[in-house]
Write an enzyme that holds these catalytic residues in place. Structure first.
Site, PDB file in Angstrom:
ATOM      1  CE  LYS A  42      30.711  -6.495  -3.826  1.00 27.57           C
ATOM      2  NZ  LYS A  42      30.477  -5.052  -4.078  1.00 27.57           N
ATOM      3  CG  ASP A 102      28.437  -4.117  -7.167  1.00 26.52           C
ATOM      4  OD1 ASP A 102      28.220  -3.957  -8.387  1.00 26.52           O
ATOM      5  OD2 ASP A 102      29.526  -4.510  -6.717  1.00 26.52           O
ATOM      6  CE  LYS A 122      33.189  -6.472  -6.625  1.00 27.30           C
ATOM      7  NZ  LYS A 122      32.607  -5.128  -6.866  1.00 27.30           N
TER       8      LYS A 122
END
Length: 248
Positions: free
Chosen positions: A174, A100, A208
């Protein structure tokens, strides 16, 4: 729907100093979080880079399908391309399944779009070539609605220019680190409003939601908006329908 546990990335990203613990104590917290994620059959456990090797070994010993993820250039995203590449390479070597990355959202806000595009493109290629899932954290609390739209579009464009169509499902956008200090008590993570914008602007990439999802109902609301993953330090409470005690 599928079991909500398969949407949950159980997350612990505090340093020892942030948690008010010794290094050894903080490592024990991570061990507990990993053990819990294995027992609860969550999709993934998300830990800091220095905890990846330990987490992977625990998963291996348990014979669990749990994925191990980590954060790259966390939490500000301003370390530069070479720092991102080096940290990602080490995380892959240590066994991380998912990476990430924090987008350099400060550079984006300053108008340095080429810097952001290059980092997203190169790091996406690096991770995909090694068979990893990538997520690009845009830090919605630092952005206006128009900036969320624009940065989602930039990331989407950089990814689609550097990945095959068959890889799109492995590159997420995300919402948040969960560590951003928002002004005036405003939310520092995912909100229904920000996720709606992301869902509109990220496609065909999955989304996300992370930061601020602390209950089963909040998690279900995000899933119903279309997110494919939820990052939370309250994964067990969410999965079992109990009030959350953690803040991320």
């Amino acid at each position: 729907m599928d079991d909500i546990r398969q949407y949950l990335d159980s997350t612990y990203l505090k340093t020892a100093a942030q948690a008010g613990l010794t290094d050894a104590q903080n490592r024990e917290v991570v061990r507990h979080v990993v053990t819990e994620a294995i027992e609860e059959n969550f999709k993934l456990v998300m830990v800091r880079p220095d905890m990846v090797a330990m987490a992977c070994e625990m998963v291996r010993q348990a014979g669990s399908p749990l994925y191990v993820g980590t954060v790259i250039d966390f939490p500000e995203g301003s370390g530069g391309l070479e720092a991102k590449r080096a940290e990602a390479a080490q995380a892959i070597k240590d066994g991380a399944d998912e990476l990430d990355f924090v987008v350099d959202y400060t550079a984006y806000k300053a108008g340095n779009l080429s810097k952001v595009e290059e980092e997203v493109g190169q790091c996406t290629r690096l991770a995909l070539q090694r068979g990893r899932v990538i997520k690009w954290i845009i830090e919605v609390a630092a952005l206006t609605a128009e900036e969320i739209k624009g940065l989602c579009g930039l990331v989407r464009g950089a990814v689609t220019a550097n990945a095959d169509v068959t890889d799109y499902g492995s590159v997420f956008i995300k919402s948040s680190t969960g560590f951003y200090q928002a002004d005036g008590g405003k939310p520092n993570g995912a909100t229904p409003e920000s996720i709606k914008i992301m869902m509109e602007c990220a496609a065909p990439l999955p989304v996300k939601a992370a930061g601020g999802v602390r209950s089963y109902d909040e998690a279900m609301a995000m899933i119903n908006l279309g997110v494919k993953r939820i990052g939370t330090s309250s994964a067990k409470a969410i999965a079992n329908g109990r009030p959350a005690t953690e803040g991320y």
